[in-house]
Design a protein around this motif. Structure first.
Motif, PDB file in Angstrom:
ATOM      1  N   ARG B  90      -8.791   8.097  -3.696  1.00  0.00           N
ATOM      2  CA  ARG B  90      -7.427   7.691  -4.030  1.00  0.00           C
ATOM      3  C   ARG B  90      -6.619   7.555  -2.755  1.00  0.00           C
ATOM      4  N   MET B  91      -5.811   6.512  -2.721  1.00  0.00           N
ATOM      5  CA  MET B  91      -5.081   6.208  -1.503  1.00  0.00           C
ATOM      6  C   MET B  91      -3.584   6.105  -1.768  1.00  0.00           C
ATOM      7  N   ALA B  92      -2.810   6.450  -0.733  1.00  0.00           N
ATOM      8  CA  ALA B  92      -1.358   6.247  -0.770  1.00  0.00           C
ATOM      9  C   ALA B  92      -1.033   5.086   0.156  1.00  0.00           C
ATOM     10  N   LEU B  93      -0.285   4.132  -0.347  1.00  0.00           N
ATOM     11  CA  LEU B  93       0.168   3.010   0.487  1.00  0.00           C
ATOM     12  C   LEU B  93       1.621   3.255   0.854  1.00  0.00           C
ATOM     13  N   VAL B  94       1.901   3.304   2.148  1.00  0.00           N
ATOM     14  CA  VAL B  94       3.284   3.467   2.595  1.00  0.00           C
ATOM     15  C   VAL B  94       3.764   2.127   3.132  1.00  0.00           C
ATOM     16  N   GLY B  95       4.750   1.546   2.467  1.00  0.00           N
ATOM     17  CA  GLY B  95       5.264   0.236   2.874  1.00  0.00           C
ATOM     18  C   GLY B  95       4.988  -0.802   1.798  1.00  0.00           C
ATOM     19  N   ALA B 118      -0.704   5.410  -5.348  1.00  0.00           N
ATOM     20  CA  ALA B 118       0.749   5.548  -5.223  1.00  0.00           C
ATOM     21  C   ALA B 118       1.242   4.683  -4.075  1.00  0.00           C
ATOM     22  N   VAL B 119       2.462   4.154  -4.233  1.00  0.00           N
ATOM     23  CA  VAL B 119       3.066   3.300  -3.203  1.00  0.00           C
ATOM     24  C   VAL B 119       4.443   3.866  -2.861  1.00  0.00           C
ATOM     25  N   PHE B 120       4.724   3.948  -1.569  1.00  0.00           N
ATOM     26  CA  PHE B 120       5.991   4.532  -1.119  1.00  0.00           C
ATOM     27  C   PHE B 120       6.733   3.571  -0.201  1.00  0.00           C
ATOM     28  N   ASP B 121       8.069   3.652  -0.237  1.00  0.00           N
ATOM     29  CA  ASP B 121       8.855   2.854   0.697  1.00  0.00           C
ATOM     30  C   ASP B 121      10.168   3.571   0.986  1.00  0.00           C
ATOM     31  N   ALA B 122      10.674   3.388   2.203  1.00  0.00           N
ATOM     32  CA  ALA B 122      11.928   4.033   2.598  1.00  0.00           C
ATOM     33  C   ALA B 122      13.134   3.225   2.129  1.00  0.00           C
ATOM     34  N   ASP B 125      16.098  -0.291  -2.049  1.00  0.00           N
ATOM     35  CA  ASP B 125      15.989  -1.503  -2.871  1.00  0.00           C
ATOM     36  C   ASP B 125      14.579  -1.690  -3.422  1.00  0.00           C
ATOM     37  N   LYS B 126      13.586  -1.168  -2.703  1.00  0.00           N
ATOM     38  CA  LYS B 126      12.190  -1.331  -3.148  1.00  0.00           C
ATOM     39  C   LYS B 126      11.782  -0.202  -4.079  1.00  0.00           C
ATOM     40  N   VAL B 127      12.374   0.978  -3.888  1.00  0.00           N
ATOM     41  CA  VAL B 127      12.031   2.129  -4.725  1.00  0.00           C
ATOM     42  C   VAL B 127      12.350   1.820  -6.185  1.00  0.00           C
ATOM     43  N   THR B 136       4.617   2.347  -9.669  1.00  0.00           N
ATOM     44  CA  THR B 136       6.020   2.116  -9.328  1.00  0.00           C
ATOM     45  C   THR B 136       6.249   2.586  -7.892  1.00  0.00           C
ATOM     46  N   VAL B 137       7.016   1.825  -7.125  1.00  0.00           N
ATOM     47  CA  VAL B 137       7.297   2.217  -5.735  1.00  0.00           C
ATOM     48  C   VAL B 137       8.156   3.486  -5.743  1.00  0.00           C
ATOM     49  N   GLU B 138       7.695   4.500  -5.000  1.00  0.00           N
ATOM     50  CA  GLU B 138       8.387   5.788  -4.963  1.00  0.00           C
ATOM     51  C   GLU B 138       9.043   6.006  -3.596  1.00  0.00           C
ATOM     52  N   PRO B 139      10.048   6.882  -3.545  1.00  0.00           N
ATOM     53  CA  PRO B 139      10.686   7.165  -2.249  1.00  0.00           C
ATOM     54  C   PRO B 139       9.777   8.016  -1.362  1.00  0.00           C
ATOM     55  N   MET B 140      10.046   8.007  -0.059  1.00  0.00           N
ATOM     56  CA  MET B 140       9.203   8.703   0.922  1.00  0.00           C
ATOM     57  C   MET B 140       9.065  10.201   0.609  1.00  0.00           C
ATOM     58  N   GLU B 141      10.121  10.798   0.082  1.00  0.00           N
ATOM     59  CA  GLU B 141      10.092  12.247  -0.193  1.00  0.00           C
ATOM     60  C   GLU B 141       9.019  12.610  -1.215  1.00  0.00           C
ATOM     61  N   ARG B 142       8.552  11.615  -1.952  1.00  0.00           N
ATOM     62  CA  ARG B 142       7.556  11.881  -2.989  1.00  0.00           C
ATOM     63  C   ARG B 142       6.132  11.952  -2.429  1.00  0.00           C
ATOM     64  N   ILE B 143       5.955  11.604  -1.142  1.00  0.00           N
ATOM     65  CA  ILE B 143       4.591  11.585  -0.581  1.00  0.00           C
ATOM     66  C   ILE B 143       3.928  12.950  -0.717  1.00  0.00           C
TER      67      ILE B 143
END
Lengths: 214, 214
Positions: B90-95, B118-122, B125-127, B136-143
């Motif tokens: 399982r992978m996390a994509l940041v960005g 999981a996908v994260f973005d700072a 607007d993308k979260v 669903t795009v999650e905020p960075m704090e969720r990593i």
């Protein structure tokens, strides 16, 4: 190559890749007015051992003096010459789908002198589409003429796997000898053509190998 | 690793990459019902010398018999085990920008057992943006929490260069030790973390080196 940088037969590809990173870093340093840099400093930026940096540079002869570091501008110039990064390389992109368009929009390679001069696609719906930088998607039949007209030297293939061989054949028939290919699967090229495969799967496999064996 | 495949300290990364290609090809052959294959046949698919294929496989002990070829299913199984490709990662994509979304949509890696969980973005607007596959795009704090909850082992970083260190730090703080990074520039990781850089620039530099020196 100059007399001080004797040509060696076999430079590992991993060294070539690292050298291109060093070249980029040196360019930034030069822009910041930094005059000299040590192998230790270069190593730190990329999480390498200083020995590795010195070894990579030694493939091309000696650039620096022990304890005095490297002259940034001279080292950058030499690396640029060796890697062919001081000329502009025009490229043909085959494939205007998701991956192709991500490559086209990315454009970071422009700073290193690589420029996508033409984009081709087999899909009639995509042909004629106007992209940025004054480029219009052209049909596959235009590859041959465009390569000659625009002095294109590098091909990038970003098509589905089943269309890869056709794309590569069209490029090599046009005289292209350096190709970067994204699709997986079997692709054959003539002996004198350099085909590099970009593969997210291979990169991920290297990580899973690391995780499975650590 | 099994008793028949003694672990060696230094397998070149280029061999690992090729082995992942062989693994993929073997999977296709197995699906087609092919029982045996020679090193010569594998070599032909990838434009390599048979010697190279035999050497790559020999890093892990002996799989085949001279003149009789390799048993496809067994070789595939062994390579899968060695490369860690028989488990799901399982992978996390940041960005979630252009590059990130191209990676997300590509999904070919899924066939090899890699899954973006999981996908994260700072970017606020993308979260919250809903992507395919129920993500669903999650905020960075969720990593941090997400990595633990979803047993995420690999991180993919697809952010602008200036945000790369932050993204990598968030992943390593969450316990991720294998990271694939797209942005250029300086990124530091702890010693026990494997950071692989995907770089179109480095790939193109290898081609320009070929063109400049052929």
């Amino acid at each position: 190559m100059g007399a001080n940088a004797p040509r060696r037969a076999k430079i590992p590809e991993s060294a070539i890749r690292r050298l291109s990173f060093y070249h980029r870093h040196l360019r930034d340093l030069q822009a910041l007015g930094v005059a000299t840099i040590s192998s230790r400093e270069i190593a730190r930026v990329y999480g390498l051992e200083p020995f590795q940096v010195r070894k990579d540079l030694s493939y091309f002869g000696s650039f620096g003096r022990r304890g005095r570091g490297y002259a940034v501008s001279r080292l950058r110039q030499r690396l640029g010459l060796i890697l062919g990064l001081d000329s502009e390389w025009r490229m043909a992109l085959v494939g205007a789908g998701n991956i192709g368009m991500a490559i086209f929009r990315y454009q970071e390679y422009r700073r290193l002198g690589f420029r996508i001069a033409a984009v081709f696609d087999a899909d009639p719906d995509k042909v004629g589409r106007e992209l940025e930088h004054g480029i219009t998607v052209e049909p596959m039949e235009r590859i041959g003429p465009a390569v000659g007209e625009q002095d294109i030297r590098i091909g990038i293939v970003a098509v589905p796997p089943e269309a890869a061989q056709n794309a590569v054949d069209a490029l090599t028939a046009a005289g292209i000898t350096a190709i970067l290919s994204f699709p997986g699967g079997q692709v054959l090229v003539p002996k004198d053509v350099a085909l590099r495969r970009v593969s997210l799967e291979a990169d991920l496999a290297a990580l899973s190998y690391f995780l499975a064996n650590k």
